[in-house]
Design a protein around this motif. Structure first.
Motif, short mmCIF file in Angstrom:
data_model
loop_
_atom_site.label_atom_id
_atom_site.label_comp_id
_atom_site.label_asym_id
_atom_site.label_seq_id
_atom_site.Cartn_x
_atom_site.Cartn_y
_atom_site.Cartn_z
N HIS A 135 -17.91 -17.65 4.59
CA HIS A 135 -18.00 -15.73 4.86
C HIS A 135 -17.05 -15.72 6.21
CE1 HIS A 135 -19.92 -13.63 1.58
NE2 HIS A 135 -20.60 -14.81 1.95
N ALA A 136 -16.81 -17.19 6.98
CA ALA A 136 -16.05 -16.69 8.39
C ALA A 136 -14.89 -17.15 8.19
CB ALA A 136 -16.92 -18.57 8.85
N GLY A 137 -14.11 -17.02 6.59
CA GLY A 137 -12.81 -17.23 6.34
C GLY A 137 -12.45 -17.71 5.71
N GLU A 138 -12.58 -19.06 5.57
CA GLU A 138 -12.44 -20.52 4.91
C GLU A 138 -12.01 -19.36 3.21
OE1 GLU A 138 -11.14 -23.95 5.24
OE2 GLU A 138 -11.82 -22.92 7.09
N ALA A 139 -11.14 -20.12 3.20
CA ALA A 139 -10.36 -20.28 1.91
C ALA A 139 -11.56 -20.65 0.99
CB ALA A 139 -9.03 -20.43 1.71
N GLU A 158 -7.35 -12.15 -1.20
CA GLU A 158 -7.46 -11.23 0.26
C GLU A 158 -8.29 -11.82 1.13
OE1 GLU A 158 -10.46 -8.38 -0.79
OE2 GLU A 158 -9.86 -7.46 -2.69
N ILE A 159 -8.41 -11.43 1.89
CA ILE A 159 -8.69 -12.37 3.88
C ILE A 159 -9.17 -11.81 4.24
CG2 ILE A 159 -6.05 -11.15 4.86
CD1 ILE A 159 -6.32 -13.85 5.89
N GLU A 160 -9.72 -12.00 5.66
CA GLU A 160 -11.09 -11.43 5.51
C GLU A 160 -9.84 -10.67 7.26
OE1 GLU A 160 -14.27 -11.06 5.64
OE2 GLU A 160 -14.23 -11.52 3.86
N PRO A 161 -10.16 -9.73 7.89
CA PRO A 161 -9.84 -9.01 8.88
C PRO A 161 -10.02 -9.79 10.05
CG PRO A 161 -11.20 -7.35 7.71
CD PRO A 161 -11.85 -9.09 7.07
N SER A 162 -10.89 -10.27 10.32
CA SER A 162 -11.06 -11.62 11.38
C SER A 162 -10.07 -12.63 10.96
CB SER A 162 -12.47 -11.77 11.66
OG SER A 162 -12.74 -12.55 10.11
N ALA A 163 -9.45 -13.78 10.02
CA ALA A 163 -9.02 -13.87 9.45
C ALA A 163 -7.37 -13.36 10.05
CB ALA A 163 -9.29 -14.90 8.29
N LEU A 164 -7.12 -12.34 9.30
CA LEU A 164 -6.09 -11.49 8.89
C LEU A 164 -5.45 -11.17 10.64
CD1 LEU A 164 -3.11 -10.66 7.56
CD2 LEU A 164 -4.90 -8.21 7.49
N LYS A 165 -6.28 -10.73 11.24
CA LYS A 165 -5.83 -11.15 13.28
C LYS A 165 -5.86 -12.55 13.86
CE LYS A 165 -8.13 -9.65 17.36
NZ LYS A 165 -9.32 -9.21 18.16
N GLU A 166 -6.45 -13.30 13.43
CA GLU A 166 -5.96 -14.69 13.90
C GLU A 166 -4.53 -15.36 12.95
OE1 GLU A 166 -7.07 -19.74 13.25
OE2 GLU A 166 -8.70 -17.78 12.41
N ALA A 167 -4.19 -14.95 11.47
CA ALA A 167 -3.24 -14.84 11.50
C ALA A 167 -2.08 -14.00 12.06
CB ALA A 167 -2.64 -14.35 10.14
N ARG A 168 -2.06 -13.11 12.42
CA ARG A 168 -0.89 -12.53 13.48
C ARG A 168 -0.68 -12.99 14.04
NH1 ARG A 168 -3.59 -6.92 10.81
NH2 ARG A 168 -1.84 -6.53 9.40
N GLN A 169 -1.63 -13.87 14.74
CA GLN A 169 -1.41 -14.20 16.51
C GLN A 169 -0.73 -16.24 15.63
OE1 GLN A 169 -5.53 -14.52 17.47
NE2 GLN A 169 -5.46 -12.82 18.66
N LEU A 170 -1.31 -15.80 15.08
CA LEU A 170 -0.80 -17.44 14.81
C LEU A 170 0.79 -17.44 14.34
CD1 LEU A 170 -3.01 -19.19 12.71
CD2 LEU A 170 -2.52 -19.89 15.45
N GLN A 171 0.65 -16.11 13.64
CA GLN A 171 2.43 -15.63 13.28
C GLN A 171 3.33 -15.51 14.99
OE1 GLN A 171 3.12 -11.78 11.11
NE2 GLN A 171 5.25 -13.00 10.20
N ASP A 172 2.67 -14.54 15.84
CA ASP A 172 4.21 -14.51 16.80
C ASP A 172 3.73 -15.69 17.96
OD1 ASP A 172 3.31 -12.02 16.26
OD2 ASP A 172 1.75 -11.43 17.82
N GLY A 188 0.85 -5.19 6.14
CA GLY A 188 0.43 -3.67 5.72
C GLY A 188 0.21 -2.99 4.44
N GLU A 189 1.30 -4.02 3.84
CA GLU A 189 1.50 -3.72 2.29
C GLU A 189 0.46 -3.19 1.64
OE1 GLU A 189 4.62 -5.16 -0.27
OE2 GLU A 189 5.75 -6.21 1.79
N PRO A 190 -0.28 -2.06 0.53
CA PRO A 190 -0.69 -1.67 -0.31
C PRO A 190 -1.02 -2.63 -1.29
CG PRO A 190 1.46 -0.32 -0.89
CD PRO A 190 1.24 -1.41 0.16
#
Length: 137
Positions: free
Chosen positions: A46-50, A81-95, A120-122
């Motif tokens: 639930h913390a977003g771990e795969a 699927e990826i949790e919204p918090s994990a997606l936010k972290e992924a965007r930061q890491l990509q940056d 953000g593709e469906p």
């Protein structure tokens, strides 16, 4: 790998087959997850771990981890699927310069799926049908 199997065979106790002949049989050690372990696995999930990385860390099969979550009544994500918090972290890491391969490995999803989630593709199966004028039905 073969050397490891032979070493295991040499150290495993002899068992008798149906004919009574003593020979070494490989057996898999089973570990029953305690309720505390299931709670910890659920918290990690639930913390977003795969699920795949949880299974590797705990030394269990991915399906065993999934069934433990199911028995605990935990809601599970759909594959990819990826949790919204994990997606936010992924965007930061990509940056910060992380590659899609590295991000996919960290979050346990395919790099192509990671690219889709970050852009953000469906998701496949989502209502993406448009009319000939380009408007959604």
């Amino acid at each position: 790998m073969l050397l490891a199997v032979r070493q295991l065979e040499a150290t495993s106790p002899a068992r008798h087959d149906r004919e009574g002949a003593g020979r070494r049989v490989l057996t898999q050690a089973q570990h029953r997850l305690t309720s505390a372990e299931v709670e910890q696995i659920t918290a990690e999930y639930h913390a977003g771990e795969a699920l795949r990385s949880i299974a590797v860390r705990w030394g269990i099969n991915r399906e065993t981890a999934r069934l433990a979550l199911k028995r605990a009544g935990a809601a599970t994500r759909k594959h990819g699927e990826i949790e919204p918090s994990a997606l936010k972290e992924a965007r930061q890491l990509q940056d910060e310069g992380w590659s899609l391969n590295r991000l996919g490995a960290k979050f346990g999803i395919d790099p192509k799926t990671m690219k889709k989630r970050l852009s953000g593709e469906p998701k496949m199966g989502a209502d993406t049908h448009t009319t000939h004028a380009g408007r959604r039905d």
